[in-house]
Scaffold this motif. Structure first.
Motif, PDB file in Angstrom:
ATOM      1  N   GLY A  12       0.891  -1.098   0.189  1.00 45.00           N
ATOM      2  CA  GLY A  12      -0.149  -0.181  -0.132  1.00 45.00           C
ATOM      3  C   GLY A  12       0.821   1.244   0.019  1.00 45.00           C
ATOM      4  N   PRO A  13       0.324   2.262  -0.093  1.00 43.66           N
ATOM      5  CA  PRO A  13       1.066   3.606  -0.022  1.00 43.66           C
ATOM      6  C   PRO A  13       1.611   4.133   1.068  1.00 43.66           C
ATOM      7  CG  PRO A  13      -1.298   4.209  -0.433  1.00 43.66           C
ATOM      8  CD  PRO A  13      -1.198   2.413  -0.260  1.00 43.66           C
ATOM      9  N   ALA A  14       2.452   4.944   0.715  1.00 43.34           N
ATOM     10  CA  ALA A  14       2.985   5.698   2.175  1.00 43.34           C
ATOM     11  C   ALA A  14       1.983   5.977   3.251  1.00 43.34           C
ATOM     12  CB  ALA A  14       3.869   7.001   1.801  1.00 43.34           C
ATOM     13  N   ALA A  15       2.375   5.918   4.476  1.00 46.47           N
ATOM     14  CA  ALA A  15       1.322   6.259   5.647  1.00 46.47           C
ATOM     15  C   ALA A  15      -0.053   5.708   5.604  1.00 46.47           C
ATOM     16  CB  ALA A  15       1.246   7.724   5.805  1.00 46.47           C
ATOM     17  N   ALA A 155      -5.017  10.202   0.204  1.00 51.14           N
ATOM     18  CA  ALA A 155      -3.940  11.113   0.421  1.00 51.14           C
ATOM     19  C   ALA A 155      -4.105  12.068   1.676  1.00 51.14           C
ATOM     20  CB  ALA A 155      -3.366  11.920  -0.932  1.00 51.14           C
ATOM     21  N   GLU A 156      -5.390  12.641   1.653  1.00 53.77           N
ATOM     22  CA  GLU A 156      -5.902  13.486   2.415  1.00 53.77           C
ATOM     23  C   GLU A 156      -5.787  12.900   3.964  1.00 53.77           C
ATOM     24  OE1 GLU A 156      -7.323  13.205  -0.391  1.00 53.77           O
ATOM     25  OE2 GLU A 156      -6.544  15.250  -1.124  1.00 53.77           O
ATOM     26  N   GLU A 157      -6.350  11.703   3.980  1.00 53.87           N
ATOM     27  CA  GLU A 157      -6.314  10.768   5.324  1.00 53.87           C
ATOM     28  C   GLU A 157      -4.948  10.492   5.736  1.00 53.87           C
ATOM     29  OE1 GLU A 157      -8.745  10.509   7.290  1.00 53.87           O
ATOM     30  OE2 GLU A 157      -7.793   9.011   8.706  1.00 53.87           O
ATOM     31  N   ARG A 158      -4.143  10.019   4.966  1.00 56.12           N
ATOM     32  CA  ARG A 158      -2.950   9.557   5.255  1.00 56.12           C
ATOM     33  C   ARG A 158      -2.205  10.842   5.723  1.00 56.12           C
ATOM     34  NH1 ARG A 158      -0.334   7.951   0.660  1.00 56.12           N
ATOM     35  NH2 ARG A 158      -2.256   8.225  -0.888  1.00 56.12           N
ATOM     36  N   ALA A 159      -2.218  12.037   5.166  1.00 58.03           N
ATOM     37  CA  ALA A 159      -1.524  13.090   5.644  1.00 58.03           C
ATOM     38  C   ALA A 159      -1.785  13.623   6.994  1.00 58.03           C
ATOM     39  CB  ALA A 159      -1.726  14.254   4.660  1.00 58.03           C
ATOM     40  N   ARG A 160      -3.151  13.450   7.156  1.00 60.63           N
ATOM     41  CA  ARG A 160      -4.022  13.685   8.425  1.00 60.63           C
ATOM     42  C   ARG A 160      -3.425  12.835   9.673  1.00 60.63           C
ATOM     43  NH1 ARG A 160      -7.137  12.329  11.925  1.00 60.63           N
ATOM     44  NH2 ARG A 160      -8.012  10.720  10.870  1.00 60.63           N
ATOM     45  N   GLU A 177       1.819  21.037   3.878  1.00 61.31           N
ATOM     46  CA  GLU A 177       3.180  20.585   3.407  1.00 61.31           C
ATOM     47  C   GLU A 177       3.230  18.969   3.378  1.00 61.31           C
ATOM     48  OE1 GLU A 177       7.266  21.003   5.339  1.00 61.31           O
ATOM     49  OE2 GLU A 177       6.476  22.894   5.225  1.00 61.31           O
ATOM     50  N   ILE A 178       2.637  18.372   4.605  1.00 60.15           N
ATOM     51  CA  ILE A 178       2.600  17.013   4.632  1.00 60.15           C
ATOM     52  C   ILE A 178       1.796  16.394   3.349  1.00 60.15           C
ATOM     53  CG2 ILE A 178       2.134  14.894   6.079  1.00 60.15           C
ATOM     54  CD1 ILE A 178       2.331  16.673   8.413  1.00 60.15           C
ATOM     55  N   LEU A 179       0.864  17.071   3.154  1.00 64.63           N
ATOM     56  CA  LEU A 179      -0.093  16.325   2.175  1.00 64.63           C
ATOM     57  C   LEU A 179       0.611  16.506   0.738  1.00 64.63           C
ATOM     58  CD1 LEU A 179      -2.787  15.349   1.113  1.00 64.63           C
ATOM     59  CD2 LEU A 179      -3.542  17.903   0.908  1.00 64.63           C
ATOM     60  N   GLU A 180       1.418  17.604   0.592  1.00 62.66           N
ATOM     61  CA  GLU A 180       2.072  17.726  -0.745  1.00 62.66           C
ATOM     62  C   GLU A 180       3.275  16.667  -0.947  1.00 62.66           C
ATOM     63  OE1 GLU A 180       3.559  21.701  -1.642  1.00 62.66           O
ATOM     64  OE2 GLU A 180       5.061  20.723  -2.534  1.00 62.66           O
ATOM     65  N   LYS A 181       3.746  16.315   0.238  1.00 65.03           N
ATOM     66  CA  LYS A 181       4.815  15.299   0.184  1.00 65.03           C
ATOM     67  C   LYS A 181       4.277  13.852   0.058  1.00 65.03           C
ATOM     68  CE  LYS A 181       8.751  17.560   2.620  1.00 65.03           C
ATOM     69  NZ  LYS A 181       8.987  18.047   4.031  1.00 65.03           N
ATOM     70  N   ASP A 209     -10.088   4.458   4.952  1.00 64.72           N
ATOM     71  CA  ASP A 209     -10.347   5.950   5.168  1.00 64.72           C
ATOM     72  C   ASP A 209     -11.521   5.881   6.447  1.00 64.72           C
ATOM     73  OD1 ASP A 209      -8.715   7.418   3.561  1.00 64.72           O
ATOM     74  OD2 ASP A 209     -10.623   8.122   2.349  1.00 64.72           O
ATOM     75  N   HIS A 210     -12.340   4.936   6.526  1.00 60.55           N
ATOM     76  CA  HIS A 210     -13.288   5.020   7.595  1.00 60.55           C
ATOM     77  C   HIS A 210     -13.049   4.060   8.645  1.00 60.55           C
ATOM     78  CE1 HIS A 210     -15.200   8.353   5.067  1.00 60.55           C
ATOM     79  NE2 HIS A 210     -15.123   7.586   4.153  1.00 60.55           N
TER      80      HIS A 210
END
Ligand code: DC
Length: 225
Positions: A12-15, A155-160, A177-181, A209-210
């Motif tokens: 799976g993706p980062a974070a 991506a939003e949930e992982r950045a959060r 900044e975290i979301l962008e990375k 996500d949920h």
């Protein structure tokens, strides 16, 4: 639990929470937990220490082939999931430094680096009784894994989640900044030529996500039965 899958691939993706849930599943099954991302991080840190130009693919691949990386069960109770050793030096926390975060996707895109590390990972995976976490475990490293899970989240949930972790440690963080990375790393990981991030055809996709960490854990344990 005789029907429990002997090898579990968790990609799976980062974070996306793979490491947290993967280590819990491994503990519950008394399996080895192996987070393959630490090997790409160890190479990146070592290359930075040697002052290598990280854009020099041949030099980074040569370093990977010459550097013995050891991943062992955690020897200290300081929040680490495992020990990462290079030439007997414990570099576990160095592999989490921002300069490693910023460069590891570049290093992980190199074919020579991937060939050397995938081979070591496969050897360990084939022994069985392992939860192996990464990006290409179900597609490349252990395509024969008996259970393949692709843990996804927006991506939003992982950045959060990353943001909350940093704040919980009492450090400063900037969500945008975290979301962008996160988006940048997703892009590099999923568009590279070699072993891009994608679910295996027979992977079970879990969207977290949920779901909280406990719910993801319970779902994976149910799939193991
Ligand atoms: O999961 P992580 O953030 O520690 O991974 C670090 C980097 O290594 C990330 O850019 C993806 C890459 N990686 C990979 O390409 N293949 C793997 N099996 C594991 C990690």
């Amino acid at each position: 639990m005789t029907n429990t899958p002997k090898t579990i691939a968790l990609d799976g993706p980062a974070a996306s929470g793979k490491s947290t849930v993967g280590s819990r599943v491994a503990d519950a099954l008394n399996y080895l937990f192996f987070d393959t991302g630490v090997m790409y991080r160890a190479v990146t840190w070592t290359a930075l220490q040697h002052g290598l130009d990280l854009l020099d693919e041949a030099a980074v691949a040569k370093l990977t082939e010459e550097t013995p990386i050891d991943v062992r069960p955690a020897s200290q109770d300081d929040g680490r999931a495992c020990d990462v050793l290079v030439e007997n030096e414990d570099i576990t926390w160095q592999t989490r430094r921002p300069e490693v975060d910023a460069n590891v996707s570049t290093v992980a895109a190199y074919a020579g680096v991937r060939a050397a590390l995938s081979q070591q990972q496969r050897r360990i995976g084939l022994r069985g009784s392992v939860v192996m976490v990464g990006r290409d475990i179900g597609t490349v490293v252990l395509p024969e894994a008996e259970l393949k899970i692709y843990l996804d989240a927006s991506a939003e949930e992982r950045a959060r989640r990353r943001y909350d972790e940093i704040i919980a440690r009492g450090e400063l963080a900037d969500y945008a900044e975290i979301l962008e990375k996160v988006i940048q790393r997703d892009h590099i990981d999923s568009t590279r030529d070699v072993a891009p991030l994608r679910p295996a055809e027979d992977a079970i996709i879990l969207d977290s996500d949920h779901l909280d960490a406990n719910q993801v854990f319970e779902k994976i344990m149910a799939l193991c039965k």
